[in-house]
Design a protein around this motif. Structure first.
Motif, mmCIF file in Angstrom:
data_model
loop_
_atom_site.group_PDB
_atom_site.id
_atom_site.type_symbol
_atom_site.label_atom_id
_atom_site.label_comp_id
_atom_site.label_asym_id
_atom_site.label_seq_id
_atom_site.Cartn_x
_atom_site.Cartn_y
_atom_site.Cartn_z
ATOM 1 N N ALA A 3 -34.448 -2.976 -63.394
ATOM 2 C CA ALA A 3 -34.347 -1.803 -62.525
ATOM 3 C C ALA A 3 -33.013 -1.078 -62.709
ATOM 4 O O ALA A 3 -32.982 0.152 -62.815
ATOM 5 C CB ALA A 3 -34.533 -2.211 -61.062
ATOM 6 N N ARG A 14 -41.537 9.734 -57.137
ATOM 7 C CA ARG A 14 -40.993 8.858 -58.184
ATOM 8 C C ARG A 14 -41.549 7.455 -57.940
ATOM 9 O O ARG A 14 -40.835 6.556 -57.519
ATOM 10 C CB ARG A 14 -39.478 8.888 -58.129
ATOM 11 N N PRO A 15 -42.833 7.240 -58.238
ATOM 12 C CA PRO A 15 -43.490 5.979 -57.858
ATOM 13 C C PRO A 15 -42.970 4.741 -58.580
ATOM 14 O O PRO A 15 -43.173 3.632 -58.094
ATOM 15 C CB PRO A 15 -44.958 6.234 -58.182
ATOM 16 N N ASN A 16 -42.314 4.873 -59.715
ATOM 17 C CA ASN A 16 -41.821 3.697 -60.435
ATOM 18 C C ASN A 16 -40.399 3.312 -60.043
ATOM 19 O O ASN A 16 -39.882 2.311 -60.516
ATOM 20 C CB ASN A 16 -41.875 3.943 -61.942
ATOM 21 N N ARG A 39 -32.768 0.740 -65.998
ATOM 22 C CA ARG A 39 -33.614 1.940 -66.034
ATOM 23 C C ARG A 39 -33.113 3.056 -65.126
ATOM 24 O O ARG A 39 -33.123 4.221 -65.509
ATOM 25 C CB ARG A 39 -35.034 1.574 -65.622
ATOM 26 N N TRP A 40 -32.674 2.708 -63.920
ATOM 27 C CA TRP A 40 -32.431 3.723 -62.903
ATOM 28 C C TRP A 40 -30.962 4.061 -62.647
ATOM 29 O O TRP A 40 -30.685 4.990 -61.900
ATOM 30 C CB TRP A 40 -33.093 3.324 -61.586
ATOM 31 N N PRO A 76 -41.243 -0.261 -55.733
ATOM 32 C CA PRO A 76 -42.048 0.684 -56.504
ATOM 33 C C PRO A 76 -43.205 1.211 -55.648
ATOM 34 O O PRO A 76 -43.737 0.491 -54.809
ATOM 35 C CB PRO A 76 -42.561 -0.162 -57.676
ATOM 36 N N LYS A 77 -43.542 2.451 -55.831
ATOM 37 C CA LYS A 77 -44.585 3.192 -55.106
ATOM 38 C C LYS A 77 -44.155 3.587 -53.697
ATOM 39 O O LYS A 77 -44.924 4.182 -52.962
ATOM 40 C CB LYS A 77 -45.904 2.422 -55.075
ATOM 41 N N ASP A 100 -35.852 -8.838 -62.597
ATOM 42 C CA ASP A 100 -36.239 -7.560 -61.995
ATOM 43 C C ASP A 100 -35.034 -6.668 -61.723
ATOM 44 O O ASP A 100 -35.102 -5.450 -61.896
ATOM 45 C CB ASP A 100 -37.027 -7.798 -60.706
#
Length: 133
Positions: free
Chosen positions: A85, A55-57, A88-89, A49-50, A81
């Protein structure tokens, strides 16, 4: 396994990861279908992330586990995790199971991901060795 064109279209086509030249004509190599999804999962696992400005998340954040003990507590955090992830992605898959265990090498956590493609239900798996040291 041959994929139909609607499935390939749904699963996508894009630059192969890692970015490299195509050996036949020296253009950028492309991946499509199930291989593109597999590469996308790999990219999510390797991105922090970052790390991406626009797309920082995006990403999984596995580097936070570097230098942690190779034990069940660390494995549970890694598993959590990864599940978050990928859910979500990566909307092209249905995550079925994530297993994290110690490998033969005491510095490696072996990550096994079972998933199916939402479009046709075909099952795939990915094994990702994560080096804690």
């Amino acid at each position: 396994m041959s994929q139909s064109s609607p499935l390939k279209a749904f699963l996508g086509k894009g630059w192969a990861f890692p970015i490299q030249p195509n050996q036949t004509d020296k253009t950028i190599a492309y991946a499509e279908g199930a291989e593109k999804v597999r590469q996308s999962i790999w990219m999510i696992l390797q991105t922090e992330p970052k790390e991406r400005i626009m797309r920082p998340n995006f990403g999984c954040g596995l580097r936070r586990y570097l230098m942690q003990p190779n034990n069940s507590a660390t494995w549970a955090g890694i598993q959590r995790d990864i599940e978050r992830a990928l859910s979500r992605w990566e909307p092209r898959i249905k995550l079925e199971e994530v297993n994290v265990n110690g490998g033969d090498d005491p510095s490696v956590a072996m990550i096994s991901i079972q998933y199916s493609h939402v479009q046709d239900g075909s099952r795939e798996n990915l094994v990702f060795p994560f080096y804690l040291e």
